[in-house]
Design a protein around this motif. Structure first.
Motif, PDB file in Angstrom:
ATOM      1  N   VAL A 170      81.725   3.927 -14.959  1.00  0.00           N
ATOM      2  CA  VAL A 170      80.268   3.795 -14.960  1.00  0.00           C
ATOM      3  C   VAL A 170      79.655   5.183 -15.089  1.00  0.00           C
ATOM      4  CG1 VAL A 170      80.233   1.673 -13.578  1.00  0.00           C
ATOM      5  CG2 VAL A 170      80.115   3.874 -12.432  1.00  0.00           C
ATOM      6  N   ASN A 171      78.357   5.209 -15.334  1.00  0.00           N
ATOM      7  CA  ASN A 171      77.614   6.461 -15.382  1.00  0.00           C
ATOM      8  C   ASN A 171      77.762   7.149 -14.024  1.00  0.00           C
ATOM      9  OD1 ASN A 171      75.207   8.225 -14.977  1.00  0.00           O
ATOM     10  ND2 ASN A 171      74.734   7.500 -17.033  1.00  0.00           N
ATOM     11  N   PRO A 172      77.907   8.488 -14.006  1.00  0.00           N
ATOM     12  CA  PRO A 172      78.051   9.189 -12.718  1.00  0.00           C
ATOM     13  C   PRO A 172      76.906   8.926 -11.733  1.00  0.00           C
ATOM     14  CG  PRO A 172      78.594  10.656 -14.529  1.00  0.00           C
ATOM     15  CD  PRO A 172      78.079   9.395 -15.144  1.00  0.00           C
ATOM     16  N   ASP A 173      75.719   8.637 -12.242  1.00  0.00           N
ATOM     17  CA  ASP A 173      74.599   8.330 -11.349  1.00  0.00           C
ATOM     18  C   ASP A 173      74.743   6.972 -10.680  1.00  0.00           C
ATOM     19  OD1 ASP A 173      73.449  10.745 -12.057  1.00  0.00           O
ATOM     20  OD2 ASP A 173      72.187   9.846 -13.624  1.00  0.00           O
ATOM     21  N   ASP A 174      75.580   6.107 -11.225  1.00  0.00           N
ATOM     22  CA  ASP A 174      75.747   4.752 -10.706  1.00  0.00           C
ATOM     23  C   ASP A 174      76.960   4.578  -9.793  1.00  0.00           C
ATOM     24  OD1 ASP A 174      73.497   3.701 -11.979  1.00  0.00           O
ATOM     25  OD2 ASP A 174      74.615   3.289 -13.813  1.00  0.00           O
ATOM     26  N   VAL A 175      77.752   5.619  -9.635  1.00  0.00           N
ATOM     27  CA  VAL A 175      78.978   5.490  -8.835  1.00  0.00           C
ATOM     28  C   VAL A 175      78.655   5.067  -7.402  1.00  0.00           C
ATOM     29  CG1 VAL A 175      80.938   6.759  -7.871  1.00  0.00           C
ATOM     30  CG2 VAL A 175      80.321   7.066 -10.256  1.00  0.00           C
ATOM     31  N   GLY A 176      77.651   5.674  -6.803  1.00  0.00           N
ATOM     32  CA  GLY A 176      77.274   5.332  -5.432  1.00  0.00           C
ATOM     33  C   GLY A 176      76.818   3.897  -5.288  1.00  0.00           C
ATOM     34  N   ARG A 177      76.157   3.378  -6.308  1.00  0.00           N
ATOM     35  CA  ARG A 177      75.700   1.989  -6.266  1.00  0.00           C
ATOM     36  C   ARG A 177      76.888   1.030  -6.293  1.00  0.00           C
ATOM     37  NH1 ARG A 177      70.246   1.132  -8.025  1.00  0.00           N
ATOM     38  NH2 ARG A 177      69.250   3.098  -8.495  1.00  0.00           N
ATOM     39  N   VAL A 178      77.905   1.364  -7.060  1.00  0.00           N
ATOM     40  CA  VAL A 178      79.074   0.487  -7.163  1.00  0.00           C
ATOM     41  C   VAL A 178      79.928   0.576  -5.896  1.00  0.00           C
ATOM     42  CG1 VAL A 178      81.178   0.018  -8.467  1.00  0.00           C
ATOM     43  CG2 VAL A 178      79.077   0.599  -9.674  1.00  0.00           C
ATOM     44  N   ILE A 179      80.012   1.750  -5.314  1.00  0.00           N
ATOM     45  CA  ILE A 179      80.789   1.891  -4.085  1.00  0.00           C
ATOM     46  C   ILE A 179      80.063   1.232  -2.915  1.00  0.00           C
ATOM     47  CG2 ILE A 179      81.680   3.543  -2.400  1.00  0.00           C
ATOM     48  CD1 ILE A 179      82.207   5.435  -4.766  1.00  0.00           C
ATOM     49  N   GLY A 180      78.763   1.462  -2.798  1.00  0.00           N
ATOM     50  CA  GLY A 180      77.990   0.870  -1.710  1.00  0.00           C
ATOM     51  C   GLY A 180      78.169   1.632  -0.408  1.00  0.00           C
ATOM     52  N   ARG A 181      77.417   1.220   0.584  1.00  0.00           N
ATOM     53  CA  ARG A 181      77.517   1.875   1.889  1.00  0.00           C
ATOM     54  C   ARG A 181      78.870   1.575   2.509  1.00  0.00           C
ATOM     55  NH1 ARG A 181      71.640   0.905   4.628  1.00  0.00           N
ATOM     56  NH2 ARG A 181      70.541   2.318   3.234  1.00  0.00           N
ATOM     57  N   GLN A 182      79.552   2.647   2.879  1.00  0.00           N
ATOM     58  CA  GLN A 182      80.878   2.575   3.489  1.00  0.00           C
ATOM     59  C   GLN A 182      81.860   1.784   2.633  1.00  0.00           C
ATOM     60  OE1 GLN A 182      80.378   1.170   7.494  1.00  0.00           O
ATOM     61  NE2 GLN A 182      79.321   3.032   8.127  1.00  0.00           N
ATOM     62  N   GLY A 183      81.619   1.724   1.317  1.00  0.00           N
ATOM     63  CA  GLY A 183      82.541   1.068   0.401  1.00  0.00           C
ATOM     64  C   GLY A 183      82.485  -0.443   0.398  1.00  0.00           C
ATOM     65  N   ARG A 184      81.439  -1.015   0.924  1.00  0.00           N
ATOM     66  CA  ARG A 184      81.359  -2.470   1.055  1.00  0.00           C
ATOM     67  C   ARG A 184      81.272  -3.187  -0.287  1.00  0.00           C
ATOM     68  NH1 ARG A 184      77.209  -2.127   5.936  1.00  0.00           N
ATOM     69  NH2 ARG A 184      78.715  -1.768   7.596  1.00  0.00           N
ATOM     70  N   VAL A 185      80.537  -2.626  -1.240  1.00  0.00           N
ATOM     71  CA  VAL A 185      80.343  -3.311  -2.518  1.00  0.00           C
ATOM     72  C   VAL A 185      81.653  -3.339  -3.307  1.00  0.00           C
ATOM     73  CG1 VAL A 185      79.122  -3.250  -4.723  1.00  0.00           C
ATOM     74  CG2 VAL A 185      77.890  -2.783  -2.603  1.00  0.00           C
ATOM     75  N   ILE A 186      82.313  -2.185  -3.448  1.00  0.00           N
ATOM     76  CA  ILE A 186      83.571  -2.155  -4.211  1.00  0.00           C
ATOM     77  C   ILE A 186      84.636  -2.976  -3.501  1.00  0.00           C
ATOM     78  CG2 ILE A 186      84.458  -0.003  -3.227  1.00  0.00           C
ATOM     79  CD1 ILE A 186      84.791  -1.087  -6.897  1.00  0.00           C
ATOM     80  N   LYS A 187      84.597  -3.008  -2.182  1.00  0.00           N
ATOM     81  CA  LYS A 187      85.554  -3.825  -1.427  1.00  0.00           C
ATOM     82  C   LYS A 187      85.340  -5.309  -1.722  1.00  0.00           C
ATOM     83  CE  LYS A 187      87.440  -3.941   3.200  1.00  0.00           C
ATOM     84  NZ  LYS A 187      87.250  -3.524   4.593  1.00  0.00           N
TER      85      LYS A 187
END
Length: 84
Positions: free
Chosen positions: A44-61
């Motif tokens: 993903v775009n580097p600006d979107d990495v945090g959105r995909v990971i989510g808080r404490q990794g909840r979204v990617i998990k």
């Protein structure tokens, strides 16, 4: 019948697209590993990495959990990796 790898890659794409600001830059590739599992790499775009990971990794998990559950229906082992 369509390829299960394509179906799960499509599932990952559908889960990630609404989360990011730049959905056109989402790139998903599927690789068969030596141990027989399937690795789905998400770029993903580097600006979107945090959105995909989510808080404490909840979204990617959650994305990994859904992908593994979908893969288990086809007796597949699925790993999802967010690549920088």
């Amino acid at each position: 019948m369509s390829d299960p790898n394509t179906d799960i890659s499509g599932l990952v794409a559908e889960l990630i697209a609404p989360l990011v600001e730049f959905p056109d830059e989402v790139d998903i590739s599927s690789i068969e590993t030596e141990d027989g599992s399937t690795l789905i790499e998400v770029h993903v775009n580097p600006d979107d990495v945090g959105r995909v990971i989510g808080r404490q990794g909840r979204v990617i998990k959650a994305i990994r959990t859904l992908s593994r559950a979908a893969g288990s229906r086809h007796d597949m082992r699925i790993e999802v990796e967010l690549v920088d």
